[in-house]
Design a protein around this motif. Structure first.
Motif, PDB file in Angstrom:
ATOM      1  N   LEU A   1      27.244  68.314 -87.642  1.00 34.00           N
ATOM      2  CA  LEU A   1      26.912  69.155 -86.488  1.00 34.00           C
ATOM      3  C   LEU A   1      26.627  68.297 -85.261  1.00 34.00           C
ATOM      4  O   LEU A   1      27.083  68.599 -84.149  1.00 34.00           O
ATOM      5  CB  LEU A   1      25.696  70.017 -86.821  1.00 34.00           C
ATOM      6  CG  LEU A   1      25.266  71.041 -85.777  1.00 34.00           C
ATOM      7  CD1 LEU A   1      26.332  72.104 -85.574  1.00 34.00           C
ATOM      8  CD2 LEU A   1      23.939  71.686 -86.180  1.00 34.00           C
ATOM      9  N   ALA A   2      25.891  67.204 -85.453  1.00 32.03           N
ATOM     10  CA  ALA A   2      25.577  66.316 -84.338  1.00 32.03           C
ATOM     11  C   ALA A   2      26.840  65.720 -83.729  1.00 32.03           C
ATOM     12  O   ALA A   2      26.969  65.607 -82.506  1.00 32.03           O
ATOM     13  CB  ALA A   2      24.642  65.201 -84.814  1.00 32.03           C
ATOM     14  N   VAL A   3      27.797  65.356 -84.579  1.00 29.37           N
ATOM     15  CA  VAL A   3      29.061  64.791 -84.092  1.00 29.37           C
ATOM     16  C   VAL A   3      29.765  65.781 -83.172  1.00 29.37           C
ATOM     17  O   VAL A   3      30.198  65.427 -82.065  1.00 29.37           O
ATOM     18  CB  VAL A   3      29.975  64.412 -85.274  1.00 29.37           C
ATOM     19  CG1 VAL A   3      31.381  64.064 -84.772  1.00 29.37           C
ATOM     20  CG2 VAL A   3      29.395  63.248 -86.052  1.00 29.37           C
ATOM     21  N   GLU A   4      29.885  67.031 -83.624  1.00 32.40           N
ATOM     22  CA  GLU A   4      30.619  68.023 -82.834  1.00 32.40           C
ATOM     23  C   GLU A   4      29.857  68.432 -81.582  1.00 32.40           C
ATOM     24  O   GLU A   4      30.463  68.673 -80.531  1.00 32.40           O
ATOM     25  CB  GLU A   4      30.936  69.253 -83.694  1.00 32.40           C
ATOM     26  CG  GLU A   4      31.785  68.938 -84.911  1.00 32.40           C
ATOM     27  CD  GLU A   4      33.018  68.120 -84.581  1.00 32.40           C
ATOM     28  OE1 GLU A   4      33.662  68.388 -83.539  1.00 32.40           O
ATOM     29  OE2 GLU A   4      33.334  67.193 -85.353  1.00 32.40           O
ATOM     30  N   LEU A   5      28.534  68.500 -81.659  1.00 30.45           N
ATOM     31  CA  LEU A   5      27.745  68.793 -80.461  1.00 30.45           C
ATOM     32  C   LEU A   5      27.955  67.702 -79.411  1.00 30.45           C
ATOM     33  O   LEU A   5      28.076  67.988 -78.217  1.00 30.45           O
ATOM     34  CB  LEU A   5      26.261  68.903 -80.825  1.00 30.45           C
ATOM     35  CG  LEU A   5      25.828  70.175 -81.555  1.00 30.45           C
ATOM     36  CD1 LEU A   5      24.405  70.018 -82.098  1.00 30.45           C
ATOM     37  CD2 LEU A   5      25.908  71.396 -80.645  1.00 30.45           C
ATOM     38  N   GLY A   6      27.989  66.461 -79.876  1.00 26.98           N
ATOM     39  CA  GLY A   6      28.235  65.360 -78.939  1.00 26.98           C
ATOM     40  C   GLY A   6      29.618  65.427 -78.330  1.00 26.98           C
ATOM     41  O   GLY A   6      29.806  65.143 -77.142  1.00 26.98           O
ATOM     42  N   GLU A   7      30.609  65.837 -79.126  1.00 30.62           N
ATOM     43  CA  GLU A   7      31.986  65.891 -78.638  1.00 30.62           C
ATOM     44  C   GLU A   7      32.169  66.959 -77.554  1.00 30.62           C
ATOM     45  O   GLU A   7      33.025  66.808 -76.686  1.00 30.62           O
ATOM     46  CB  GLU A   7      32.947  66.164 -79.792  1.00 30.62           C
ATOM     47  CG  GLU A   7      33.114  65.002 -80.763  1.00 30.62           C
ATOM     48  CD  GLU A   7      33.820  63.812 -80.150  1.00 30.62           C
ATOM     49  OE1 GLU A   7      34.473  63.985 -79.096  1.00 30.62           O
ATOM     50  OE2 GLU A   7      33.738  62.712 -80.712  1.00 30.62           O
ATOM     51  N   VAL A   8      31.399  68.032 -77.618  1.00 28.69           N
ATOM     52  CA  VAL A   8      31.544  69.090 -76.604  1.00 28.69           C
ATOM     53  C   VAL A   8      30.532  68.928 -75.473  1.00 28.69           C
ATOM     54  O   VAL A   8      30.408  69.806 -74.621  1.00 28.69           O
ATOM     55  CB  VAL A   8      31.415  70.488 -77.245  1.00 28.69           C
ATOM     56  CG1 VAL A   8      32.481  70.696 -78.300  1.00 28.69           C
ATOM     57  CG2 VAL A   8      30.024  70.725 -77.830  1.00 28.69           C
ATOM     58  N   GLY A   9      29.796  67.817 -75.463  1.00 26.83           N
ATOM     59  CA  GLY A   9      28.906  67.530 -74.348  1.00 26.83           C
ATOM     60  C   GLY A   9      27.503  68.084 -74.465  1.00 26.83           C
ATOM     61  O   GLY A   9      26.722  67.993 -73.512  1.00 26.83           O
ATOM     62  N   ARG A  10      27.121  68.639 -75.607  1.00 29.31           N
ATOM     63  CA  ARG A  10      25.764  69.163 -75.788  1.00 29.31           C
ATOM     64  C   ARG A  10      24.900  68.044 -76.367  1.00 29.31           C
ATOM     65  O   ARG A  10      24.503  68.037 -77.528  1.00 29.31           O
ATOM     66  CB  ARG A  10      25.803  70.406 -76.672  1.00 29.31           C
ATOM     67  CG  ARG A  10      26.491  71.567 -75.973  1.00 29.31           C
ATOM     68  CD  ARG A  10      26.939  72.663 -76.911  1.00 29.31           C
ATOM     69  NE  ARG A  10      25.846  73.304 -77.622  1.00 29.31           N
ATOM     70  CZ  ARG A  10      26.009  74.337 -78.443  1.00 29.31           C
ATOM     71  NH1 ARG A  10      27.226  74.853 -78.628  1.00 29.31           N
ATOM     72  NH2 ARG A  10      24.981  74.862 -79.069  1.00 29.31           N
ATOM     73  N   ILE A  11      24.615  67.066 -75.511  1.00 28.14           N
ATOM     74  CA  ILE A  11      24.011  65.814 -75.943  1.00 28.14           C
ATOM     75  C   ILE A  11      22.590  66.012 -76.451  1.00 28.14           C
ATOM     76  O   ILE A  11      22.184  65.413 -77.460  1.00 28.14           O
ATOM     77  CB  ILE A  11      24.026  64.787 -74.793  1.00 28.14           C
ATOM     78  CG1 ILE A  11      25.462  64.585 -74.288  1.00 28.14           C
ATOM     79  CG2 ILE A  11      23.432  63.464 -75.246  1.00 28.14           C
ATOM     80  CD1 ILE A  11      26.421  64.069 -75.324  1.00 28.14           C
ATOM     81  N   VAL A  12      21.794  66.820 -75.776  1.00 28.60           N
ATOM     82  CA  VAL A  12      20.390  67.001 -76.166  1.00 28.60           C
ATOM     83  C   VAL A  12      20.301  67.578 -77.583  1.00 28.60           C
ATOM     84  O   VAL A  12      19.515  67.118 -78.417  1.00 28.60           O
ATOM     85  CB  VAL A  12      19.662  67.919 -75.167  1.00 28.60           C
ATOM     86  CG1 VAL A  12      18.260  68.249 -75.659  1.00 28.60           C
ATOM     87  CG2 VAL A  12      19.597  67.256 -73.795  1.00 28.60           C
ATOM     88  N   GLU A  13      21.129  68.591 -77.867  1.00 31.14           N
ATOM     89  CA  GLU A  13      21.129  69.189 -79.203  1.00 31.14           C
ATOM     90  C   GLU A  13      21.655  68.203 -80.244  1.00 31.14           C
ATOM     91  O   GLU A  13      21.156  68.160 -81.382  1.00 31.14           O
ATOM     92  CB  GLU A  13      21.975  70.454 -79.201  1.00 31.14           C
ATOM     93  CG  GLU A  13      21.363  71.580 -78.383  1.00 31.14           C
ATOM     94  CD  GLU A  13      22.376  72.680 -78.111  1.00 31.14           C
ATOM     95  OE1 GLU A  13      22.356  73.684 -78.841  1.00 31.14           O
ATOM     96  OE2 GLU A  13      23.183  72.515 -77.177  1.00 31.14           O
ATOM     97  N   ALA A  14      22.643  67.417 -79.864  1.00 32.76           N
ATOM     98  CA  ALA A  14      23.172  66.417 -80.787  1.00 32.76           C
ATOM     99  C   ALA A  14      22.098  65.394 -81.144  1.00 32.76           C
ATOM    100  O   ALA A  14      21.956  65.003 -82.310  1.00 32.76           O
ATOM    101  CB  ALA A  14      24.378  65.713 -80.158  1.00 32.76           C
TER     102      ALA A  14
END
Length: 299
Positions: free
Chosen positions: A163-176
């Motif tokens: 989940l962290a990988v995909e959050l980072g890929e779409v720019g949702r850095i704080v959640e990642a």
């Protein structure tokens, strides 16, 4: 007794306690258990030795007539990894979809295997660069992984890394970063060096994003267009995931279980045939209406 020993071996395998798996499987082979339980013991023996003979030995497990269906689904997911490493993503997709079909059958109902199949599909979508769809699929099975994590936490933390990988890929850095913080604080972090790599990659994305923001901000200050306003409503849908991550360190909450295996675009006839069967046997269900009014209640 055989079922209890098999359950212990399964939890130990998920936690990467291979010495425990080895011990339990040998005990099972030494006891006068049923043919199906002895087949499970042989399954673990093969899985433990797969580094020496990866695919042939694993594929031979599918010929074990006494091997329970739930373990056939797990064999297919193990084979999935070998095909992903080799770059044969179509075959890998077929294997994980078939494993989900078996695991979701009324006679099996292995929810963990169903959830992991969806995670594997998301990995393939991520490899293809479809990070938004991969994240959407992971978001769907988040409540399921959290519910399973109460009694079997290891797969849950591995899921959070994906989940962290995909959050980072779409720019949702704080959640990642929030997801990474949970995985790295778990007792399983030392067994998964790739979790640290995920954290470092997300940190690099944050630094890159910050540099880009400074450059644009210095250039000009643009007033938002009224045409963008409708998109603000879409951002509210991310609040549920953010809330889950924010409260995760405190405790697990009771979750209702929703199962879904998402469609993946594959280009050969057999894969599409299996996909059609899965769509028929595993249908998504809408979350309870109350969840829409309270983001802290899981769908």
């Amino acid at each position: 007794m055989g079922r209890e020993l098999a359950a212990i071996a399964h939890r130990a395998y998920l936690a990467r306690q291979m010495d425990v798996v080895e011990m339990i499987s040998r005990i099972m082979l030494d006891l006068p258990l049923t043919d199906s339980m002895r087949a499970v013991a042989r399954y673990y023996q093969v899985i433990l030795s797969r580094e020496q003979s990866p695919r042939p030995a694993i594929e031979k497990l599918l010929e074990e007539p006494a091997l329970p269906l739930v373990y056939r689904a797990r064999v297919l997911q193990t084979l999935w990894a070998t095909y992903v490493v080799e770059g044969d993503l179509n075959t890998a997709t077929m294997l994980t979809i078939e494993s989900a079909r078996i695991a979701s059958a009324s006679s099996v109902r292995d929810l963990l295997s169903v959830a992991q199949a969806t995670q594997q599909i998301a990995v393939i979508q991520s490899i293809h660069g479809d990070h938004k769809q991969a994240l959407a699929n992971l978001d769907t099975v988040f409540p399921l992984f959290r519910a399973i994590g109460k009694s079997c936490p290891a797969p849950y933390y591995d899921f959070l890394n994906s989940l962290a990988v995909e959050l980072g890929e779409v720019g949702r850095i704080v959640e990642a970063e929030a997801a990474c913080a949970i995985t790295l604080a778990s007792p399983y972090a030392a067994l998964h060096p790739n979790w640290t790599e995920t954290r470092d990659e997300i940190a690099a994305k944050r630094q890159s994003a910050s540099s880009s923001f400074v450059a644009v901000n210095r250039a000009c200050e643009v007033k938002p267009s009224p045409q963008i306003e409708p998109h603000r409503a879409l951002r509210r849908s991310t609040l549920r995931l953010s809330t889950w991550l924010a409260c995760e360190k405190a405790s697990f909450q009771r979750a209702s279980i929703v199962t879904l295996v998402s469609a993946v675009v594959v280009h050969d006839g057999p894969a599409q045939s299996i996909l059609d069967r899965v769509r028929t046997s595993i249908r998504p269900r809408a979350p309870p209406a109350v969840a829409e009014n309270n983001p802290r209640i899981n769908p």
